[in-house]
Motif scaffolding. Structure first.
Motif, PDB file in Angstrom:
ATOM      1  N   VAL A 201       0.835  -1.201   0.000  1.00 42.78           N
ATOM      2  CA  VAL A 201       0.000   0.000   0.000  1.00 42.78           C
ATOM      3  C   VAL A 201       0.869   1.250   0.000  1.00 42.78           C
ATOM      4  N   ILE A 202       1.950   1.228   0.758  1.00 44.88           N
ATOM      5  CA  ILE A 202       2.870   2.370   0.777  1.00 44.88           C
ATOM      6  C   ILE A 202       3.479   2.584  -0.607  1.00 44.88           C
ATOM      7  N   GLU A 203       3.890   1.503  -1.249  1.00 46.06           N
ATOM      8  CA  GLU A 203       4.478   1.626  -2.587  1.00 46.06           C
ATOM      9  C   GLU A 203       3.454   2.139  -3.598  1.00 46.06           C
ATOM     10  N   LEU A 204       2.206   1.691  -3.469  1.00 47.70           N
ATOM     11  CA  LEU A 204       1.163   2.189  -4.366  1.00 47.70           C
ATOM     12  C   LEU A 204       0.938   3.681  -4.131  1.00 47.70           C
ATOM     13  N   PHE A 205       0.921   4.077  -2.871  1.00 50.12           N
ATOM     14  CA  PHE A 205       0.709   5.491  -2.535  1.00 50.12           C
ATOM     15  C   PHE A 205       1.757   6.378  -3.212  1.00 50.12           C
ATOM     16  N   PHE A 206       3.028   6.054  -3.022  1.00 47.23           N
ATOM     17  CA  PHE A 206       4.071   6.920  -3.559  1.00 47.23           C
ATOM     18  C   PHE A 206       4.212   6.796  -5.073  1.00 47.23           C
ATOM     19  N   SER A 207       3.964   5.611  -5.612  1.00 48.51           N
ATOM     20  CA  SER A 207       4.056   5.472  -7.069  1.00 48.51           C
ATOM     21  C   SER A 207       2.959   6.268  -7.763  1.00 48.51           C
ATOM     22  N   GLN A 208       1.742   6.228  -7.225  1.00 49.00           N
ATOM     23  CA  GLN A 208       0.646   6.994  -7.812  1.00 49.00           C
ATOM     24  C   GLN A 208       0.823   8.498  -7.594  1.00 49.00           C
ATOM     25  N   LEU A 209       1.338   8.847  -6.412  1.00 43.82           N
ATOM     26  CA  LEU A 209       1.553  10.264  -6.115  1.00 43.82           C
ATOM     27  C   LEU A 209       2.580  10.866  -7.066  1.00 43.82           C
ATOM     28  N   ILE A 210       3.683  10.185  -7.254  1.00 43.98           N
ATOM     29  CA  ILE A 210       4.723  10.682  -8.163  1.00 43.98           C
ATOM     30  C   ILE A 210       4.231  10.652  -9.605  1.00 43.98           C
ATOM     31  N   ARG A 211       3.510   9.599  -9.960  1.00 44.29           N
ATOM     32  CA  ARG A 211       2.931   9.512 -11.308  1.00 44.29           C
ATOM     33  C   ARG A 211       2.051  10.727 -11.600  1.00 44.29           C
ATOM     34  N   ALA A 212       1.231  11.105 -10.605  1.00 42.27           N
ATOM     35  CA  ALA A 212       0.310  12.225 -10.799  1.00 42.27           C
ATOM     36  C   ALA A 212       1.036  13.560 -10.830  1.00 42.27           C
ATOM     37  N   VAL A 213       1.944  13.775  -9.887  1.00 48.70           N
ATOM     38  CA  VAL A 213       2.617  15.065  -9.768  1.00 48.70           C
ATOM     39  C   VAL A 213       3.573  15.322 -10.932  1.00 48.70           C
ATOM     40  N   ARG A 214       4.237  14.270 -11.413  1.00 51.46           N
ATOM     41  CA  ARG A 214       5.217  14.438 -12.492  1.00 51.46           C
ATOM     42  C   ARG A 214       4.588  14.356 -13.891  1.00 51.46           C
ATOM     43  N   ASN A 215       3.263  14.264 -13.964  1.00 52.85           N
ATOM     44  CA  ASN A 215       2.581  14.209 -15.268  1.00 52.85           C
ATOM     45  C   ASN A 215       3.102  13.062 -16.138  1.00 52.85           C
ATOM     46  N   ILE A 216       3.329  11.919 -15.532  1.00 50.34           N
ATOM     47  CA  ILE A 216       3.918  10.785 -16.249  1.00 50.34           C
ATOM     48  C   ILE A 216       3.045  10.350 -17.422  1.00 50.34           C
ATOM     49  N   ASP A 217       1.727  10.259 -17.192  1.00 49.29           N
ATOM     50  CA  ASP A 217       0.836   9.787 -18.255  1.00 49.29           C
ATOM     51  C   ASP A 217       0.846  10.733 -19.451  1.00 49.29           C
ATOM     52  N   THR A 218       0.728  12.032 -19.162  1.00 45.53           N
ATOM     53  CA  THR A 218       0.714  13.023 -20.240  1.00 45.53           C
ATOM     54  C   THR A 218       2.031  13.015 -21.005  1.00 45.53           C
ATOM     55  N   SER A 219       3.133  12.886 -20.272  1.00 45.64           N
ATOM     56  CA  SER A 219       4.447  12.864 -20.919  1.00 45.64           C
ATOM     57  C   SER A 219       4.591  11.662 -21.841  1.00 45.64           C
ATOM     58  N   THR A 220       4.117  10.510 -21.381  1.00 51.31           N
ATOM     59  CA  THR A 220       4.195   9.293 -22.187  1.00 51.31           C
ATOM     60  C   THR A 220       3.323   9.408 -23.433  1.00 51.31           C
ATOM     61  N   ASP A 221       2.103   9.949 -23.257  1.00 52.61           N
ATOM     62  CA  ASP A 221       1.203  10.143 -24.398  1.00 52.61           C
ATOM     63  C   ASP A 221       1.840  11.074 -25.425  1.00 52.61           C
ATOM     64  N   ASN A 222       2.493  12.120 -24.937  1.00 51.60           N
ATOM     65  CA  ASN A 222       3.160  13.057 -25.839  1.00 51.60           C
ATOM     66  C   ASN A 222       4.215  12.356 -26.687  1.00 51.60           C
ATOM     67  N   LEU A 223       5.005  11.526 -26.038  1.00 52.29           N
ATOM     68  CA  LEU A 223       6.076  10.828 -26.747  1.00 52.29           C
ATOM     69  C   LEU A 223       5.507   9.948 -27.860  1.00 52.29           C
ATOM     70  N   PHE A 224       4.463   9.190 -27.543  1.00 51.28           N
ATOM     71  CA  PHE A 224       3.900   8.272 -28.530  1.00 51.28           C
ATOM     72  C   PHE A 224       3.117   8.989 -29.625  1.00 51.28           C
ATOM     73  N   SER A 225       2.696  10.218 -29.333  1.00 54.56           N
ATOM     74  CA  SER A 225       1.960  10.963 -30.362  1.00 54.56           C
ATOM     75  C   SER A 225       2.892  11.804 -31.228  1.00 54.56           C
ATOM     76  N   GLY A 226       4.200  11.715 -30.939  1.00 54.00           N
ATOM     77  CA  GLY A 226       5.179  12.426 -31.753  1.00 54.00           C
ATOM     78  C   GLY A 226       5.432  13.861 -31.327  1.00 54.00           C
ATOM     79  N   ASN A 227       4.864  14.273 -30.184  1.00 52.86           N
ATOM     80  CA  ASN A 227       5.048  15.650 -29.721  1.00 52.86           C
ATOM     81  C   ASN A 227       6.286  15.826 -28.846  1.00 52.86           C
TER      82      ASN A 227
END
Length: 259
Positions: A38-64
């Motif tokens: 649970v602790i690992e999930l907390f920090f992994s999701q928190l960092i994922r959200a704060v660092r915009n990981i999803d948006t950054s990954t989508d950008n890379l795959f969309s060629g931006n």
């Protein structure tokens, strides 16, 4: 002739505690096996959200690549309020020290001295008084009469603009319909949710835009790791050994309090 029930995990929402008390059946959980995942999930999701990981990954795959990519944030030095400073809450506070976070802690069953011993920098007697100062609030509470629906509109409205709300405890303490309705007010920047008041949770098509903009969801996977599954089984075996040896098994639930 049933005398002992062992829940491989910590949630007992699905167990009839009133009948257990009536029939003198002991109920134990495996309190030590779920902490780390649970602790690992907390920090992994928190960092994922704060660092915009999803948006950054989508950008890379969309060629931006980095075009039009909003700047990310950090969790370093942020104010973290932990509501419920038990095994998981106290370990989250300890881990937060690695990021130099300032830990606030609320737990009605612990004194200020006990909270400080659990890695809390600032013990809180009334969390409503400080919600406007907090960057991240996370719930780690059992489901009781006191916690049922605790994250209501009044609670959410007191959070500072841009705050992050996390619930990895019990779904009923923060119903999804309330979170979804409140998300449109643009006060809370991100909701990190792993538990739901009605499971399995299936998003409505009408909610997709809100979910895409504000929510980081997982399907109740807090303790779903290979290591945790093994540890829960091992701990259940230990509880059985304690019981048949005439000892009081650890992880016992107080059937009057429900936790």
């Amino acid at each position: 002739r049933l005398r002992l029930i062992i829940r491989l995990g910590i949630g007992i929402d699905h167990i009839d505690t009133h009948m257990c008390k009536k029939l003198n059946i002991k109920l134990s959980i495996t309190p030590n096996a779920n902490i780390i995942p649970v602790i690992e999930l907390f920090f992994s999701q928190l960092i994922r959200a704060v660092r915009n990981i999803d948006t950054s990954t989508d950008n890379l795959f969309s060629g931006n690549f980095r075009s039009n990519l909003p700047p990310a944030g950090e969790i370093f030095n942020k104010k973290l309020l932990i509501i419920g400073v038990g095994r998981i809450g106290s370990m989250i506070a300890k881990t937060a020290k690695a990021f130099n976070m300032i830990t606030y802690g609320y737990d009605p069953y612990l004194t200020s001295e006990q909270l400080k011993l659990r890695n809390i920098d600032i013990p809180v007697e009334n969390y409503f008084d400080i919600l406007q100062e907090i960057d991240i609030v996370t719930l780690h509470v059992p489901l009781t009469k006191e916690t049922l629906g605790m994250a209501d509109i009044n609670f959410l409205s007191k959070l500072k603009k841009g705050a992050i709300f996390v619930n990895l405890s019990r779904g009923q303490v923060a119903p999804m319909n309330i979170l979804l309705d409140f998300s449109t007010k643009n006060i809370i920047s991100k909701f990190i949710i792993d538990v739901y008041d009605k499971e399995p949770y299936s998003p409505k098509e009408s909610d997709i835009e809100k979910l895409n903009n504000y929510f980081f969801l997982t399907p109740h996977i807090g303790a779903n790791t290979r290591e945790s599954i093994h540890q829960r089984s091992t701990e259940a075996y230990e509880i059985i050994n304690e019981y048949i040896s005439g000892l009081e098994p650890h992880g016992l639930i107080d059937l009057d309090k429900g936790y």
